[in-house]
Scaffold this active site. Structure first.
Site, mmCIF file in Angstrom:
data_model
loop_
_atom_site.group_PDB
_atom_site.id
_atom_site.type_symbol
_atom_site.label_atom_id
_atom_site.label_comp_id
_atom_site.label_asym_id
_atom_site.label_seq_id
_atom_site.Cartn_x
_atom_site.Cartn_y
_atom_site.Cartn_z
ATOM 1 N N HIS A 202 0.819 -1.210 0.000
ATOM 2 C CA HIS A 202 0.000 0.000 0.000
ATOM 3 C C HIS A 202 0.853 1.260 0.000
ATOM 4 O O HIS A 202 0.532 2.251 -0.658
ATOM 5 C CB HIS A 202 -0.920 0.007 1.223
ATOM 6 C CG HIS A 202 -2.104 -0.901 1.071
ATOM 7 N ND1 HIS A 202 -2.975 -1.168 2.090
ATOM 8 C CD2 HIS A 202 -2.558 -1.601 -0.002
ATOM 9 C CE1 HIS A 202 -3.922 -1.983 1.658
ATOM 10 N NE2 HIS A 202 -3.681 -2.264 0.398
ATOM 11 N N CYS B 243 0.208 -4.106 -23.222
ATOM 12 C CA CYS B 243 -0.015 -3.438 -21.943
ATOM 13 C C CYS B 243 0.980 -3.862 -20.872
ATOM 14 O O CYS B 243 0.785 -3.575 -19.691
ATOM 15 C CB CYS B 243 -1.435 -3.700 -21.449
ATOM 16 S SG CYS B 243 -1.806 -5.445 -21.188
ATOM 17 N N GLU C 228 -0.718 -14.061 -23.775
ATOM 18 C CA GLU C 228 0.380 -14.299 -22.846
ATOM 19 C C GLU C 228 0.976 -15.692 -23.005
ATOM 20 O O GLU C 228 2.163 -15.892 -22.796
ATOM 21 C CB GLU C 228 -0.112 -14.131 -21.398
ATOM 22 C CG GLU C 228 -0.647 -12.749 -21.083
ATOM 23 C CD GLU C 228 -1.473 -12.726 -19.819
ATOM 24 O OE1 GLU C 228 -1.030 -12.096 -18.845
ATOM 25 O OE2 GLU C 228 -2.557 -13.337 -19.809
ATOM 26 N N ASP D 116 4.435 -11.729 -18.975
ATOM 27 C CA ASP D 116 4.193 -13.174 -18.994
ATOM 28 C C ASP D 116 4.610 -13.798 -20.318
ATOM 29 O O ASP D 116 5.058 -14.948 -20.354
ATOM 30 C CB ASP D 116 2.716 -13.468 -18.716
ATOM 31 C CG ASP D 116 2.430 -13.568 -17.220
ATOM 32 O OD1 ASP D 116 3.328 -14.003 -16.479
ATOM 33 O OD2 ASP D 116 1.324 -13.210 -16.796
#
Length: 767
Positions: free
Chosen positions: A380, A693, A622, A646
């Protein structure tokens, strides 16, 4: 010291183990408060433990410099072995407890393969063995052990009791009376010399300032409670006060930085976790003060989490560490905020680890960088730091030992390194670099209104990768064409339980609203492998990257997938909705997923709910197997997006999480670039939009190569947006494509050197 303890005959187990534990703690409190040296008190402590727990032996080992455990006190072993018997961390059963920070309970210790016999101790006749780590501040300070002549099984109550006692012994160890605390630090002259600490980049950028060390650990003065009911009342009052303070912080963050709201709402949920609070109450009822109970539970959490390899689960411990420190501060009546006039005008925060609220405690106008001994890109604090554009370096080993308060630091988030007390020439280089970066940022700001077009007139769609609401404001600041990848799994990972349809609907509605009509490609839940949900079963797969993950989970648990798709479709009522499925390996898998989506579309129509105005369905490329099924796949999809991370992993059978494989294979290898070029051609023939992406699109040189193979849709992280846009506007894509056609068949590991040379020769701006 006598060689044998006064033994209380053991008759089964105590009818009231908790009462026995409280009696033992009360006796130890008297010993700690008594007179005599620290060594005298430690001797009395081991004697008391042996007596109360009916043990034949009780021994205490203390950590010395160089990760050596020294026998400091014993009752039952040869007293001449005290301060003579030593073993390294990992050596023998005692060393194993220290190495893994976990208890060991054995009915027949000599038969264990890790048992290390030391003849000077005289421990031949003992079989039963129970040892626990002495932990404080997340570090092992020693080991406390009891032994019995008879073979015996230790129950959970005995383990818990010894762990609680170890907390009290930790107080004796950390105050520096037994071992000078300076002995365990780096004390040679090198600590004052300039040095460079290697780490991992968690957020790009460069920051300079003086060091502020974040050490929120409070000293607990009283460990044993006189009145447990009074301590429970103190805990209740402190918890109420803490919750109120967090609520005020959430309100303030929501007003000034609404993009942080989701993180802070999750943080508030952790602070209200009933299981955590109930364990603290149980520890108080065992005889500890409220402060000691809070610390006891957190030490136990740290010990458990130390055995978990999954970074996502371990990162959740950071929030609990943050909340634990806050609760201790409320119990002590001390202010939590770290802002104010005591902070330097420009500082770098240095911490072992940090929770998101702890970062927000500091004045962001003065904060120039963050350095963590631990930390990961998915914690976080890293997510919030990226939203605040603060350079972050994590995994900086021993940084707290190598940095003194107010040391001058340079945080190089671009290269994952920290310069400690840098020489004047190093400072000058970074000052010049920072000035150049600021000039580039000013130039980049002008690019926002300019089209993403190459020198030869090729239009390029530049989009952003997002995973939380805090990422979406970057759409406006960059002028991006939309969200090329919205990672839906991140909100699942930062919640303590699986979100229901209503919760997901609310999240996806906010995403589409923030996007303001720009396209958003929602990727369905991509968990498994290195992304485990905290509330998901631990499968213990030998090779999780090739295991039960992504669409495989969705198809095996169709209820989960249907709920997510239902929430997306409901949120997209009257809007365009784009959904893509990850890690598809066969056309049959895509067809099955599409059927589930069609069921949800029909369900909404039958219920009279308005659906999306347009629905486009895509697939993530992928898994290399899908490359050989394109003729069957492409007529079924509206778009395709390549996940370069990947794809590289599976194409080269190279685990991307294995540091031994770092940089062994390159995204700019001829093999991968030929695959991408083939995809461009196939998708072009089928009229299917192709984008990329992965992280590859976020690096100017790699993005240049993507344009060279014919890609015209790129999705990237927000900090890389203007660098990539600047690059493409300086590039003649046709000339680059012709040049790259000559390179694909070269027998080389990577085309990177050739492409760098091309950029230099043709004036392509790479940053």
């Amino acid at each position: 010291m006598s060689g044998t303890p006064a033994i209380v005959p053991e008759v089964g187990r105590s009818p009231d183990p908790a009462a026995g534990a409280r009696r033992l703690l009360a006796r130890l409190r008297d010993v700690m408060a008594g007179s005599g040296s620290a060594q005298d008190r430690l001797d009395k402590i081991v004697m008391t433990i042996a007596h109360e727990m009916a043990a034949d032996v009780c021994s205490c080992y203390v950590m010395r410099a160089g990760e050596v455990l020294e026998l400091f006190a014993t009752i039952g072993l040869n007293p001449d072995a005290v301060h003579k018997t030593r073993m390294r961390v990992g050596e023998g059963l005692i060393g194993d407890v220290a190495a893994h920070s976990r208890p060991i309970a054995l009915a027949n210790a000599p038969s264990h393969p890790n048992f290390a016999y030391r003849p000077e101790t005289g421990e031949d006749p003992f079989n039963g063995f129970l040892a626990v780590p002495i932990v404080r501040g997340g570090r092992v300070r020693g080991v406390l052990a009891i032994q019995h002549k008879d073979r015996r099984d230790y129950d959970e109550q005995e383990v818990e009791t010894l762990q609680t006692i170890a907390m009290i012994v930790a107080e004796l160890v950390v105050v520096g009376e037994l071992v000078d605390s300076r002995e365990l630090s780096v004390v040679n002259d090198l600590v004052l010399l300039p040095s460079r600490v290697e780490g991992t980049s968690l957020n790009r950028g460069v920051g300079m300032g003086v060091a502020v060390l974040h050490r929120p650990q409070l000293t607990i003065r009283q460990m044993v409670a006189d009145d447990p009911e009074a301590e429970l009342a103190r805990l209740k009052e402190a918890v109420t006060s803490m919750h109120s303070a967090i609520d005020q912080m959430l309100i303030a963050v929501g007003e000034s930085d609404s993009e942080h709201a989701e993180i802070m709402q999750t943080y508030r949920m952790v602070a209200a976790d009933r299981g955590w609070l109930n364990r603290i109450r149980e520890a108080i009822r065992s005889g500890l003060t409220a402060e000691a109970a809070v610390q006891r539970v957190q030490d136990d959490n740290s010990t458990r989490m130390a055995q978990v390899a999954d970074p996502y689960i371990r990162d959740r411990l950071l929030d609990l560490n943050d909340i634990t420190n806050r609760l201790l501060q409320h119990l002590a009546g001390k202010p939590v905020v770290a802002t104010g006039g005591t902070l330097p005008d420009e500082f770098v925060l240095v911490a072992r680890n940090l929770g998101p609220a702890e970062l927000l405690d500091y004045d962001r106008r003065r904060l120039r960088g963050l350095v963590l001994e631990e930390g990961s890109a998915y914690s976080h604090v890293a997510i919030v730091a990226r939203a605040l554009d603060i350079p972050v370096v994590g995994q900086a080993a021993d940084i707290l030992r190598r940095v003194e308060p107010l040391d001058f630091l340079i945080v190089d988030g671009d290269n994952g390194q920290v310069f400690v007390r840098p020489a004047d020439d190093i400072q000058a280089v970074f000052v010049a670099s920072l000035a150049a970066r600021q000039r580039r940022q000013a130039e980049y700001a002008k690019l926002r209104e300019l089209p993403a077009v190459t020198r030869d007139g090729q239009d390029v769609k530049l989009m952003l990768n997002c995973g939380l609401l805090i990422d979406l404001p970057h759409l406006k600041t960059t002028g991006a064409d939309g969200v090329g990848l919205y990672r839906t799994e991140i909100p699942f990972m930062v919640r303590p339980s699986y979100p229901d349809v209503a919760t997901q609907f609310e999240n996806y509605s906010k995403v589409l609203e923030e996007a303001g009509g720009l396209p958003v490609n929602f990727r369905t839940l991509d968990v498994g492998g290195d992304k485990t949900l905290p509330y998901f079963p631990e499968l213990g797969e030998e090779n999780p990257a090739l295991g039960w993950r992504a669409i495989r989970i969705g198809l095996d648990r169709p209820s989960m997938l249907r709920k997510q798709l239902r929430a997306m479709l409901m949120a997209g009522a009257g809007r365009d909705v784009r959904i893509m499925f990850p890690m598809v390996a066969t056309v049959a898998e895509f067809i099955q997923a599409r059927r589930i989506l069609d069921l949800e579309v029909k369900r909404l129509k039958d219920a009279g709910n308005p659906g999306p105005s347009a629905l486009k369905v895509g697939v993530m490329m992928e898994v290399p197997a899908l490359l050989f099924q394109l003729d069957a796949l492409l007529p079924l999809v509206d778009f395709m997006s390549v996940g370069s991370n990947d794809m590289l992993q599976y194409l080269f059978a190279s685990d991307r999480g294995n540091p031994m494989m770092n940089n062994r294979y390159d995204l700019l290898s001829p093999a991968l670039l030929r695959v991408l070029k083939m995809l461009v051609e196939k998708c072009g023939e089928a009229g299917v939009t192709l984008s990329l992406c992965g992280e590859m699109a976020s690096k100017p040189l790699d993005a240049m190569a993507l344009l060279g193979v014919g890609m015209r849709h790129l999705s990237m992280s927000a900090p890389a947006f203007f660098e990539v846009k600047s690059m493409l506007r300086s590039l003649h894509a046709g000339d680059l494509a012709a040049y790259m056609d000559q390179l694909y068949h070269l027998p080389v590991r990577s085309l990177r050197p050739y492409l760098k040379a091309y950029a230099a020769d043709h004036g392509v701006r790479l940053g």
